[in-house]
Design an enzyme around this catalytic site. Structure first.
Site: not given
Ligand code: GAR
Length: 210
Positions: A14, A65, A90-91, A107, A109
């Site tokens: 992407n 995190r 992917m976090r 984002n 998805h």
């Protein structure tokens, strides 16, 4: 010019499409940096070869995190982007990080949200027996895989599909949808209204058919 930072975790197809679309269509936009939580992400090597700045912020280097997100945010802020585009990143991001980039964080998805948030979306679609699958480009909010929708694209589910077949049919649509959203961002058409709904000025449909 619209400054973009793209976050990836792996292949980066992407991201690659976005870079190529900006060049081919001579958009008033630039990818200032590609940043990954994995130093060995294939997409980072590709971006580096294109002469794009890259950074790795390995999540395992940080105890929490919050500490990871702080380091990630600092790496992003160094490039002063107008938008931060998640493209196969992917976090899960903390609420603090999301707030810091409010209205600037987008984002993609691989499902028709609100169906199938989280992981293994293609398997979830096949298991449930939906006949249309798709992708969603949305503003990121603190709730995972929710947030104001900018555009969606659909693909049919076909007899004999396995998750890989369905994923690869969808990936081509993901590339079209994200490229179009980047065109809209570069043209300054995208806004959020007072109710946090997306408006894209002068655009009749944000639905992408196969
Ligand atoms: C894409 O299918 C994207 O929608 C998905 O990961 C893939 C990345 O491919 N994203 C997520 O699952 C986000 N949770 P790419 O690295 O080739 O763009």
């Amino acid at each position: 010019s619209c400054r973009l930072v793209i976050l990836i975790s792996g292949r980066g197809s992407n991201m690659q499409t976005i870079v190529e679309t900006i060049a081919r269509d001579r958009l008033d936009a630039q990818v200032c940096a590609v940043i990954s939580n994995r130093a060995d992400a294939a997409g980072l090597a590709w971006a580096r070869q294109q002469g794009i700045e890259t950074r790795a912020v390995p999540h395992r280097d940080y105890p929490t995190r919050e500490a990871f997100d702080e380091a990630l945010a600092e790496a992003i802020d160094a490039f002063q982007p107008d938008y931060v585009l998640l493209a196969g990143f992917m976090r899960v991001l903390t609420p603090g990080f999301v707030a810091r980039f409010e209205g600037r964080l987008i984002n993609i998805h691989p499902s028709l949200l609100p169906s199938f948030p989280g992981l293994h979306t293609h398997q979830q679609a096949l298991t449930l027996g939906v006949q249309w699958h798709g992708c969603t480009v949305h503003f990121v909010t603190a709730q995972l895989d929710h947030g104001p929708i900018v555009a969606q694209g659909v693909v049919p589910v076909c007899a004999g599909d396995d998750p890989d077949a369905l994923a690869s049919r969808l990936l081509a649509v993901e590339h079209r949808v994200y490229a179009q959203v980047v065109r809209w961002l570069a043209e300054g058409r995208v806004s959020l209204d007072e109710r946090q709904a997306v408006n894209v000025k002068g655009v009749a449909t944000r639905a992408f058919l196969p």
